[in-house]
Design a protein around this motif. Structure first.
Motif, short mmCIF file in Angstrom:
data_model
loop_
_atom_site.label_atom_id
_atom_site.label_comp_id
_atom_site.label_asym_id
_atom_site.label_seq_id
_atom_site.Cartn_x
_atom_site.Cartn_y
_atom_site.Cartn_z
N SER A 1 1.04 -0.96 -0.22
CA SER A 1 -0.29 -0.42 -0.22
C SER A 1 1.03 1.28 0.21
CB SER A 1 -0.76 -0.46 1.07
OG SER A 1 -2.09 -0.68 0.82
N SER A 2 1.72 1.19 1.14
CA SER A 2 2.72 2.49 0.95
C SER A 2 3.20 2.40 -0.58
CB SER A 2 3.82 2.19 1.86
OG SER A 2 5.44 3.25 1.85
N ILE A 3 3.84 1.52 -1.04
CA ILE A 3 4.22 1.97 -2.04
C ILE A 3 3.39 2.48 -3.31
CG2 ILE A 3 5.60 0.33 -4.52
CD1 ILE A 3 7.40 -1.52 -2.48
N LEU A 4 2.55 1.64 -3.92
CA LEU A 4 0.89 2.43 -3.72
C LEU A 4 1.12 3.37 -4.02
CD1 LEU A 4 -0.98 -0.86 -4.88
CD2 LEU A 4 0.54 -0.19 -6.62
N SER A 5 0.66 3.74 -3.00
CA SER A 5 0.90 5.35 -2.67
C SER A 5 2.00 6.33 -3.24
CB SER A 5 0.04 5.68 -1.78
OG SER A 5 1.74 5.67 -0.12
N GLN B 1 16.66 1.74 -8.70
CA GLN B 1 16.50 0.28 -7.91
C GLN B 1 15.56 0.52 -7.26
OE1 GLN B 1 19.33 -0.61 -4.64
NE2 GLN B 1 18.46 -2.64 -5.30
N VAL B 2 14.53 1.37 -6.20
CA VAL B 2 13.24 1.95 -5.70
C VAL B 2 12.14 1.27 -6.97
CG1 VAL B 2 11.77 2.93 -4.09
CG2 VAL B 2 14.15 2.45 -3.44
N ALA B 3 12.35 1.71 -7.65
CA ALA B 3 11.53 2.32 -9.40
C ALA B 3 11.19 0.61 -9.48
CB ALA B 3 11.88 2.85 -10.31
N ALA C 1 9.43 -1.85 -6.70
CA ALA C 1 8.09 -1.43 -6.94
C ALA C 1 7.54 -1.79 -8.34
CB ALA C 1 7.60 0.39 -7.17
N THR C 2 8.04 -2.07 -9.27
CA THR C 2 7.39 -2.81 -10.68
C THR C 2 7.14 -4.06 -10.27
OG1 THR C 2 8.06 -0.43 -11.40
CG2 THR C 2 7.03 -2.51 -12.94
N VAL C 3 7.98 -4.70 -9.72
CA VAL C 3 7.82 -5.38 -10.22
C VAL C 3 6.93 -6.34 -9.17
CG1 VAL C 3 9.02 -7.75 -8.68
CG2 VAL C 3 10.40 -6.31 -11.15
N ARG D 1 2.03 -8.51 -7.35
CA ARG D 1 -0.12 -8.72 -7.36
C ARG D 1 -0.87 -8.27 -7.97
NH1 ARG D 1 -0.99 -8.76 -2.02
NH2 ARG D 1 -2.75 -6.96 -2.19
N LEU D 2 -0.21 -8.05 -9.33
CA LEU D 2 -1.64 -8.38 -10.46
C LEU D 2 -1.86 -9.50 -10.27
CD1 LEU D 2 -0.43 -5.62 -12.15
CD2 LEU D 2 -3.07 -5.38 -11.71
N VAL D 3 -0.57 -10.67 -11.32
CA VAL D 3 -0.36 -11.88 -11.25
C VAL D 3 -1.07 -13.17 -10.20
CG1 VAL D 3 0.91 -14.37 -11.68
CG2 VAL D 3 1.61 -12.11 -11.91
#
Length: 121
Positions: A6-10, A96-98, A101-103, A108-110
């Motif tokens: 949730s933190s990453i998505l925000s 690296q953080v980006a 987060a993408t991974v 989560r989508l998978v």
């Protein structure tokens, strides 16, 4: 683990808002359009990008961040005085953080897709 996601998505949403600017035409944080077509948004009737376009834009931004970090790293290795170590390290960490987060979003989508596919009819 859910709080971290949730933190990453925000953070991703906040970054997206900063890149778009404060124009007020951004969709709500939970608005996901259908694939291929956008949901209507704003007073002027403009269409917001759909989920597919938003995901493609996010991946493109991660790619640009990685390319920027790579070019700064190469400039530092070549002795460019404009590429100081602190800038290179910050760019590498942002990259690296980006990517992480993408991974994490992809995972989560998978997982959500697998959950939907395993639902009984």
């Amino acid at each position: 683990m859910t709080d971290a996601i949730s933190s990453i998505l925000s953070q991703i949403r906040a970054h997206e808002m900063r890149t778009r600017g404060a124009t007020g035409d951004a969709p709500a944080s939970n608005a996901i359009g259908t694939l291929g077509s956008g949901a209507t948004g704003g007073v002027n009737g403009a269409t917001a990008p759909g989920f597919q376009q938003t995901l493609a834009n996010a991946v493109e931004q991660v790619n640009q961040t990685q390319a920027n970090a790579s070019s700064l790293q190469q400039a530092f290795e070549m002795g460019d005085p404009r590429a100081d170590l602190a800038r290179v390290m910050v760019a590498m960490q942002q990259s690296q953080v980006a990517f992480r987060a993408t991974v994490e979003v992809r995972n989560r989508l998978v997982q959500a897709y697998q959950d939907v596919m395993n639902m009984p009819i």
